[in-house]
Write an enzyme that holds these catalytic residues in place. Structure first.
Site, PDB file in Angstrom:
ATOM      1  N   PHE A 119       7.397   0.691   3.934  1.00  0.00           N
ATOM      2  CA  PHE A 119       6.663  -0.518   3.541  1.00  0.00           C
ATOM      3  C   PHE A 119       7.614  -1.548   2.965  1.00  0.00           C
ATOM      4  O   PHE A 119       8.186  -1.329   1.900  1.00  0.00           O
ATOM      5  CB  PHE A 119       5.574  -0.143   2.527  1.00  0.00           C
ATOM      6  CG  PHE A 119       4.476   0.652   3.158  1.00  0.00           C
ATOM      7  CD1 PHE A 119       3.312   0.042   3.571  1.00  0.00           C
ATOM      8  CD2 PHE A 119       4.631   2.022   3.381  1.00  0.00           C
ATOM      9  CE1 PHE A 119       2.300   0.773   4.186  1.00  0.00           C
ATOM     10  CE2 PHE A 119       3.633   2.759   3.999  1.00  0.00           C
ATOM     11  CZ  PHE A 119       2.466   2.131   4.410  1.00  0.00           C
ATOM     12  N   ILE A 121       7.125  -4.777   1.690  1.00  0.00           N
ATOM     13  CA  ILE A 121       6.129  -5.773   1.297  1.00  0.00           C
ATOM     14  C   ILE A 121       6.683  -6.657   0.177  1.00  0.00           C
ATOM     15  O   ILE A 121       7.339  -6.170  -0.743  1.00  0.00           O
ATOM     16  CB  ILE A 121       4.821  -5.056   0.910  1.00  0.00           C
ATOM     17  CG1 ILE A 121       4.263  -4.422   2.198  1.00  0.00           C
ATOM     18  CG2 ILE A 121       3.820  -6.029   0.282  1.00  0.00           C
ATOM     19  CD1 ILE A 121       2.949  -3.778   2.115  1.00  0.00           C
ATOM     20  N   TYR A 124      10.335  -6.485  -1.397  1.00  0.00           N
ATOM     21  CA  TYR A 124      10.935  -5.238  -0.895  1.00  0.00           C
ATOM     22  C   TYR A 124      11.538  -5.408   0.496  1.00  0.00           C
ATOM     23  O   TYR A 124      12.238  -4.527   0.981  1.00  0.00           O
ATOM     24  CB  TYR A 124       9.899  -4.109  -0.895  1.00  0.00           C
ATOM     25  CG  TYR A 124       9.709  -3.488  -2.261  1.00  0.00           C
ATOM     26  CD1 TYR A 124       8.928  -4.120  -3.229  1.00  0.00           C
ATOM     27  CD2 TYR A 124      10.316  -2.283  -2.581  1.00  0.00           C
ATOM     28  CE1 TYR A 124       8.762  -3.555  -4.485  1.00  0.00           C
ATOM     29  CE2 TYR A 124      10.148  -1.717  -3.839  1.00  0.00           C
ATOM     30  CZ  TYR A 124       9.376  -2.359  -4.778  1.00  0.00           C
ATOM     31  OH  TYR A 124       9.223  -1.800  -6.024  1.00  0.00           O
ATOM     32  N   ASP A 211       9.863   5.782   0.901  1.00  0.00           N
ATOM     33  CA  ASP A 211      10.055   4.495   0.227  1.00  0.00           C
ATOM     34  C   ASP A 211      11.157   3.712   0.918  1.00  0.00           C
ATOM     35  O   ASP A 211      12.087   4.301   1.483  1.00  0.00           O
ATOM     36  CB  ASP A 211      10.474   4.734  -1.232  1.00  0.00           C
ATOM     37  CG  ASP A 211       9.293   5.079  -2.129  1.00  0.00           C
ATOM     38  OD1 ASP A 211       8.137   4.966  -1.677  1.00  0.00           O
ATOM     39  OD2 ASP A 211       9.544   5.452  -3.297  1.00  0.00           O
ATOM     40  N   VAL A 212      11.099   2.396   0.813  1.00  0.00           N
ATOM     41  CA  VAL A 212      12.071   1.545   1.508  1.00  0.00           C
ATOM     42  C   VAL A 212      13.299   1.228   0.657  1.00  0.00           C
ATOM     43  O   VAL A 212      14.372   0.934   1.197  1.00  0.00           O
ATOM     44  CB  VAL A 212      11.402   0.232   1.980  1.00  0.00           C
ATOM     45  CG1 VAL A 212      11.103  -0.698   0.803  1.00  0.00           C
ATOM     46  CG2 VAL A 212      12.234  -0.468   3.030  1.00  0.00           C
ATOM     47  N   ASP A 213      13.161   1.320  -0.692  1.00  0.00           N
ATOM     48  CA  ASP A 213      14.283   0.922  -1.551  1.00  0.00           C
ATOM     49  C   ASP A 213      15.287   2.061  -1.681  1.00  0.00           C
ATOM     50  O   ASP A 213      15.679   2.463  -2.779  1.00  0.00           O
ATOM     51  CB  ASP A 213      13.773   0.460  -2.923  1.00  0.00           C
ATOM     52  CG  ASP A 213      12.786   1.436  -3.547  1.00  0.00           C
ATOM     53  OD1 ASP A 213      12.318   2.352  -2.835  1.00  0.00           O
ATOM     54  OD2 ASP A 213      12.481   1.288  -4.740  1.00  0.00           O
ATOM     55  N   HIS A 233      10.288  15.989  -6.876  1.00  0.00           N
ATOM     56  CA  HIS A 233      10.708  14.767  -7.560  1.00  0.00           C
ATOM     57  C   HIS A 233      12.023  15.080  -8.281  1.00  0.00           C
ATOM     58  O   HIS A 233      12.121  16.113  -8.954  1.00  0.00           O
ATOM     59  CB  HIS A 233       9.631  14.353  -8.557  1.00  0.00           C
ATOM     60  CG  HIS A 233       9.826  12.976  -9.100  1.00  0.00           C
ATOM     61  ND1 HIS A 233      10.869  12.671  -9.945  1.00  0.00           N
ATOM     62  CD2 HIS A 233       9.129  11.838  -8.900  1.00  0.00           C
ATOM     63  CE1 HIS A 233      10.798  11.377 -10.244  1.00  0.00           C
ATOM     64  NE2 HIS A 233       9.747  10.853  -9.618  1.00  0.00           N
ATOM     65  N   THR A 245       4.200  14.746 -14.871  1.00  0.00           N
ATOM     66  CA  THR A 245       3.392  13.558 -15.183  1.00  0.00           C
ATOM     67  C   THR A 245       2.164  13.465 -14.265  1.00  0.00           C
ATOM     68  O   THR A 245       1.875  12.424 -13.698  1.00  0.00           O
ATOM     69  CB  THR A 245       4.240  12.279 -15.094  1.00  0.00           C
ATOM     70  OG1 THR A 245       4.869  12.244 -13.806  1.00  0.00           O
ATOM     71  CG2 THR A 245       5.310  12.253 -16.164  1.00  0.00           C
ATOM     72  N   GLU A 303       1.145   8.589  -5.999  1.00  0.00           N
ATOM     73  CA  GLU A 303       1.840   9.850  -6.281  1.00  0.00           C
ATOM     74  C   GLU A 303       0.918  10.849  -6.993  1.00  0.00           C
ATOM     75  O   GLU A 303       1.003  12.056  -6.765  1.00  0.00           O
ATOM     76  CB  GLU A 303       3.076   9.568  -7.139  1.00  0.00           C
ATOM     77  CG  GLU A 303       3.999  10.751  -7.332  1.00  0.00           C
ATOM     78  CD  GLU A 303       5.311  10.313  -7.967  1.00  0.00           C
ATOM     79  OE1 GLU A 303       6.287  10.110  -7.228  1.00  0.00           O
ATOM     80  OE2 GLU A 303       5.367  10.167  -9.208  1.00  0.00           O
TER      81      GLU A 303
END
Ligand SMILES: *[C@@H]1O[C@H](CO)[C@@H](O)[C@H](O)[C@H]1NC(C)=O
Ligand SMILES: *[C@@H]1O[C@H](CO)[C@@H](O)[C@H](O)[C@H]1NC(C)=O
Ligand SMILES: *[C@@H]1O[C@H](CO)[C@@H](O)[C@H](O)[C@H]1NC(C)=O
Length: 352
Positions: A119, A121, A124, A211-213, A233, A245, A303
């Site tokens: 994504f 967006i 990003y 994720d794109v980053d 994670h 979390t 998540e």
């Protein structure tokens, strides 16, 4: 006498012709209709047979290559420093626990097609160049790959004119930009889900949703593929349950009680076959909608729903933090490779 003879000749001719015609017609009918009748009947009664039969036929055609590698040792595990198998018999993928050549041969035999969703967006979109360029170097090299880029800035993505290796395609999907980054993040489940009908079911076998980053910095291959997979994670793979979390409010559809749960999975790397990802995204999107109706926003958005889903629908494979790392963390001894790492960014600058 002469005319009678001629009449008989003519009549004989006519009879002969009629007999010949009947014979020819019936023979033609017989030869057209009868021989194919049997198989046609069979296949029209049992629609499943031709497909399965041709599948079996294809399988017989596959020529097995010689496969040369070190014999597995039944009494000596390749690694003893990490968990390699969950209590429900899902492998956990760490380096040195698998042989990529065996896996590549298996997946090439099946001719699998892999979709990678990402994504880009709003701001990003700046990450897309590095993401695609490093994916070309390290992601599923030698396999059929479709990149699906969801973006509200179609032109900006198109301007990159990415050149891709053979068997790889890039599909840009225009989507709306939601206002808050939390909603952008949560809506990813819906967008993936919606595209299952439109595209994924026809175009690919497995989906990998990330994720794109991020950038690929080492091989990520078919060793990750399975019916349903998640990723540890990087912050919590060694932590006790109470530190996870998870969403804890009982009124949330993402709630996981203190005494349940296996691992804390990252929202930034999951996938599976098209049907399993369809079920997962369906659950996560609907759970989010029902929480929104109650004015609840789950602690870690998509998540949180993903983690809830994985408690009750166990993944069939789990990726170690090699597949999702942040170079700001100290590198532990067990981490032999860093394959997919976060690109440093200013969170506030990028998100808002
Ligand atoms: C990773 O695993 C491969 C075998 O699968 C091995 O050859 C290589 O040395 C390992 N890398 C590290 C850094 O342990
Ligand atoms: C991509 O192609 C377009 C049209 O040909 C061109 O205007 C643009 O500058 C190219 N972009 C890059 C990054 O090369
Ligand atoms: C997904 O599909 C539904 C039903 O067609 C539609 O109402 C919704 O707007 C779509 N969502 C997105 C994010 O495209």
């Amino acid at each position: 006498m002469e005319s009678l003879e001629m009449f008989c000749q003519k009549r004989g001719c006519l009879y002969g012709f009629i007999v010949l015609l009947i014979f020819t017609l019936s023979f033609t009918w017989y030869s057209i209709e009868v021989p194919p009748w049997h198989p046609t009947f069979l296949s029209s009664c049992k629609m499943e047979i031709p497909n399965k039969a041709s599948l079996l036929h294809d399988l017989k055609e596959v020529k097995l290559q010689r496969m040369l590698y070190e014999k597995p040792n039944a009494v000596k595990p390749p690694r003893t420093d990490v968990l390699m198998m969950t209590p429900w018999f899902a492998p956990i993928v760490w380096n040195s626990t698998y042989d990529i050549n065996i896996l590549n041969a298996q997946f090439h035999q099946r001719g699998v097609r892999i979709g990678l969703t990402v994504f880009a967006i709003k701001k990003y979109v700046v990450f897309i160049k590095t993401f695609i360029e490093t994916a070309e170097k390290f992601f599923m090299v030698g396999h059929k790959v479709n990149y699906y880029i969801f973006t509200d800035r179609v032109e900006e993505v198109r301007q990159h004119n990415f050149t891709l290796s053979e068997g790889r395609q890039l599909v840009i999907l225009g989507v709306p930009a939601y206002k808050r980054w939390q909603e952008v993040s949560m809506r990813r489940m819906e967008m993936i889900h919606n595209q299952t009908y439109e595209r994924f079911a026809n175009e690919i076998d497995y989906l990998v949703c990330v994720d794109v980053d991020m950038r690929f910095s080492d091989d990520v291959g078919v060793e990750i593929l399975s019916d349903l997979f998640g990723t540890f994670h990087p912050s919590y793979y060694g932590a006790p349950r109470t530190h996870y979390t998870y969403e804890r409010r009982p009124e949330s559809a993402a709630c996981i009680p203190e005494d349940e749960g296996d691992f804390y999975y990252a929202g930034g790397f999951f996938g599976g076959n098209v049907v399993e990802v369809f079920k997962l995204t369906h659950f996560c999107h609907n759970a989010m909608l029902s929480d929104t109706a109650k004015n609840i926003e789950a602690r870690w958005h998509d998540e949180s729903y993903l983690n809830n889903y994985f408690v009750y629908h166990k993944p069939t494979k789990i990726l170690s933090p090699e597949y999702l790392w942040d170079n700001n963390f100290a590198v532990p001894e067990i981490l032999k490779r860093r394959r997919f790492v976060a690109v440093p960014k200013n969170h506030n600058e990028i998100r808002n």
